[in-house]
Design an enzyme around this catalytic site. Structure first.
Site, mmCIF file in Angstrom:
data_model
loop_
_atom_site.group_PDB
_atom_site.id
_atom_site.type_symbol
_atom_site.label_atom_id
_atom_site.label_comp_id
_atom_site.label_asym_id
_atom_site.label_seq_id
_atom_site.Cartn_x
_atom_site.Cartn_y
_atom_site.Cartn_z
ATOM 1 N N GLU A 1 -3.269 -11.147 -6.973
ATOM 2 C CA GLU A 1 -3.740 -10.532 -5.905
ATOM 3 C C GLU A 1 -4.924 -11.699 -6.029
ATOM 4 O OE1 GLU A 1 -4.735 -8.351 -9.530
ATOM 5 O OE2 GLU A 1 -3.643 -8.978 -9.103
ATOM 6 N N ASP B 1 -10.647 -11.990 -5.715
ATOM 7 C CA ASP B 1 -9.420 -11.414 -5.948
ATOM 8 C C ASP B 1 -9.244 -9.995 -5.194
ATOM 9 O OD1 ASP B 1 -10.801 -9.594 -7.247
ATOM 10 O OD2 ASP B 1 -8.975 -9.637 -9.482
ATOM 11 N N ASP C 1 2.506 -6.332 -1.025
ATOM 12 C CA ASP C 1 2.905 -7.548 0.005
ATOM 13 C C ASP C 1 2.128 -7.786 1.101
ATOM 14 O OD1 ASP C 1 4.035 -7.928 -2.527
ATOM 15 O OD2 ASP C 1 6.448 -7.884 -1.679
ATOM 16 N N ASN D 1 -0.064 -0.739 -5.284
ATOM 17 C CA ASN D 1 1.533 -0.701 -5.592
ATOM 18 C C ASN D 1 1.833 0.413 -5.943
ATOM 19 O OD1 ASN D 1 1.955 -3.225 -4.918
ATOM 20 N ND2 ASN D 1 1.236 -4.226 -7.393
#
Length: 588
Positions: free
Chosen positions: A502, A459, A476, A467
């Site tokens: 993620e 990840d 994104d 974010n």
């Protein structure tokens, strides 16, 4: 002398009357034959109309029936002086009228559209017995009339012989001038009569062009000769019309047979294309579609090698799908603007060198045919054929192009739908559902073959920061950049999936954890070099943590324990400071 003159005049008158009766019999025979020919013409017209549906044959029928009725009616009138012949003529007229009514019934059925019923009557031989009866009655009638004509001719000859004898017997009693005049009179009668009998005999032997061309020497005989010639002209035209009708009917039958053969061939092609279409609709991969093309197209277009090209996803290149007939498709493909068929949206071909513009993807001295594949008004590909497509093959090519175009659209739609069900829409990687199904299959394969199987769980470190600081659009963008780098770094046989959020999962068949570790280290370094910019700003450095585990025989067949082992290694990498690769060391 006056008595002999009176006798000679009476004999000449009787001879003239006898000749008129001979001509009367000829006219009766002529009218009867014309009526029979017109009835046969009506029959030919009826068959032609029922078989070909052409109105011109119906017109031939109407003319034949009306002409036959008119002429046999005249024969009935002309035989009033002979009751037996008159009765035969009336009976023949009745049969002809019955046959005409029967033919009209078939024609009327055809005009109402009931051609099948009319054809069945013709095929069943309806009216054949009636025509046989007509032929028998006509033969009897004509035989009697010819016998009567022969008797009348004999009477003419006898009358002439008697007149000649009378003239010879009185030769000594009359002056030389009378004898000479009598001889001239006899000659004036005998010569025209002999000429008419000779021409009639020729006509009886089949010379329809025989005519009286000699001078008759008298108004009466000239009138008889003219009447005979007109009768012979009408008879010749009637026979010619009958021959023409029979010829037209034969040509119509030949055309029907050719059309039937063509329709049968087209039906076989359509049936073959139906089987091809069913298989193409059921194809799941490009290889299956190509195999179907290679098997069926050479059967639909025998002797014409070629290749199928289709647009790629970007629609900027035509890529090869399949080739057949010994033709190898250009694996590099070609741009749409290189083909005139694609640019014009219609067929483009060269039947001879220099006859038209040559497509850039073809050789300049090549005879070829390009057929665009259209679906919904959109060009989706092209059939590139070597050789000439003839007229009848054009029908096959048109139907083939429609079938292939429809199959390509359906194949792309199915592939798109399948991709939507197994792909993550944001990153384009396989989704978790596909990962679970694939992992189960790979574990089963590893169990059977004994080859190694490893899984990577990874990840993005501190993903929440992207974010929080830059917004979800920035997050994104980071996910898409990482997904792209994973696809570039791992092998084509490795299955790269977005596990969720993620997190990512990589299934690596045929690889041990120790071998996979070096590759993952390269991936980790590559991710660290990613520089993501979003809305004109740099989002900062990206790092990832990785956990690797290999499958062992003691693990679950569904892959849960293998994923759990890789996940444990991932959390260990997190605890040890992130941005590192850990191999699960508990695997036995």
């Amino acid at each position: 002398m006056a008595s002999f003159a009176a006798i000679l005049v009476d004999s000449a008158q009787q001879a003239g009357e006898a000749v008129q009766w001979v001509n009367h019999s000829s006219a009766v025979i002529e009218r009867t034959q014309i009526a029979l020919n017109q009835l046969r013409s009506a029959e030919s017209g009826t068959r032609g109309y029922i078989l070909t549906h052409a109105p011109s044959f119906a017109t031939t029928f109407e003319e034949g029936v009306s002409g036959a009725d008119e002429n046999i009616g005249r024969v009935v009138t002309m035989t009033h002086d002979n009751p037996p012949q008159h009765d035969r003529a009336q009976e023949l007229a009745k049969l002809i009228k019955e046959r005409g009514a029967m033919l009209r019934q078939s024609v009327d059925q055809g005009r109402r559209g009931d051609f099948r019923i009319a054809q069945s009557k013709i095929a069943g031989g309806q009216g054949r017995e009636l025509m046989d009866a007509i032929s028998v009655r006509a033969r009897s009638f004509l035989d009697n009339e010819r016998a009567l004509q022969a008797n009348r001719t004999d009477a003419v000859n006898a009358r002439l012989q008697w007149s000649q004898g009378l003239a010879l017997g009185g030769a000594g009693l009359v002056a030389l001038l009378v004898v000479i005049g009598f001889v001239l009179l006899i000659r004036g009668i005998d010569r025209p009569l002999a000429a008419m009998l000779r021409v009639m005999t020729d006509l009886g032997h089949g010379r329809r062009s025989a005519r009286i061309v000699e001078a008759m020497g008298s108004r009466e005989f000239s009138h008889l000769a003219q009447s005979y010639n007109e009768m012979a002209d009408r008879l010749e035209r009637a026979v010619a019309d009958q021959v023409s009708s029979e010829t037209q009917l034969q040509e119509a039958n030949a055309e029907l047979q050719r059309n039937s053969h063509t329709l049968r061939q087209r039906g076989e092609v359509i049936e073959m294309l139906g089987g091809m279409a069913h298989r193409m609709q059921a194809a799941r991969t490009d290889d299956e579609l190509a195999q179907i093309i290679r098997v069926f197209v050479p059967r639909v277009l025998p002797g014409i090698p070629g290749a199928l090209y289709a647009h790629n996803n970007s629609r900027n290149l035509l890529i090869p799908i399949a080739g057949w007939g010994g033709m190898e498709a250009d694996q590099e493909g070609f741009a749409p603007e290189q083909c005139w068929a694609l640019r014009r949206g219609q067929s483009h071909f060269l039947r001879e060198v220099g006859a038209d513009i040559v497509c850039s993807h073809a050789n300049p001295d090549e005879i070829y045919h390009c057929e665009p594949l259209l679906a919904g008004g959109e060009v989706i590909g092209v059939l590139y054929l070597h050789g000439t497509v003839e007229h009848e093959t054009r029908f096959r090519l048109t139907v083939l192009a429609e079938n292939i175009a429809s199959a390509l659209v359906n194949h792309r739609l199915q592939r798109s739908l399948r991709e939507q069900t197994i792909r993550d829409p944001l990153t384009g990687l396989f989704n978790r559902r596909y990962m679970e199904e694939t992992l189960t299959l790979e574990i089963a394969r590893a169990t059977r073959s004994g080859v190694p199987l490893s899984v990577v769980m990874c990840d993005i470190d501190h993903f929440k920061r992207f974010n929080d600081e830059f917004g979800h659009d920035a997050g994104d963008a980071v996910l898409q950049a990482v997904a792209g780098e994973l696809k570039r770094q791992f092998r084509s046989g490795d299955v790269i999936c977005r596990f969720g959020g993620e997190e990512f999962t990589i299934i690596a068949p045929g690889t041990t954890a120790q071998v996979l570790q070096d590759r993952v280290e390269q991936v980790r370094h590559a991710v660290g070099e990613i520089n993501v910019r979003q809305k004109g700003r740099t989002l900062g450095l990206i790092s990832m943590s990785f956990g690797i585990a290999s499958w062992t025989s003691g693990m679950d067949a569904n892959g849960e324990s293998l994923i759990q082992a890789a996940d444990i290694a991932l959390y260990q990498a997190k605890r040890e400071g992130r941005n590192r690769v850990i191999v699960n060391g508990t695997m036995g």
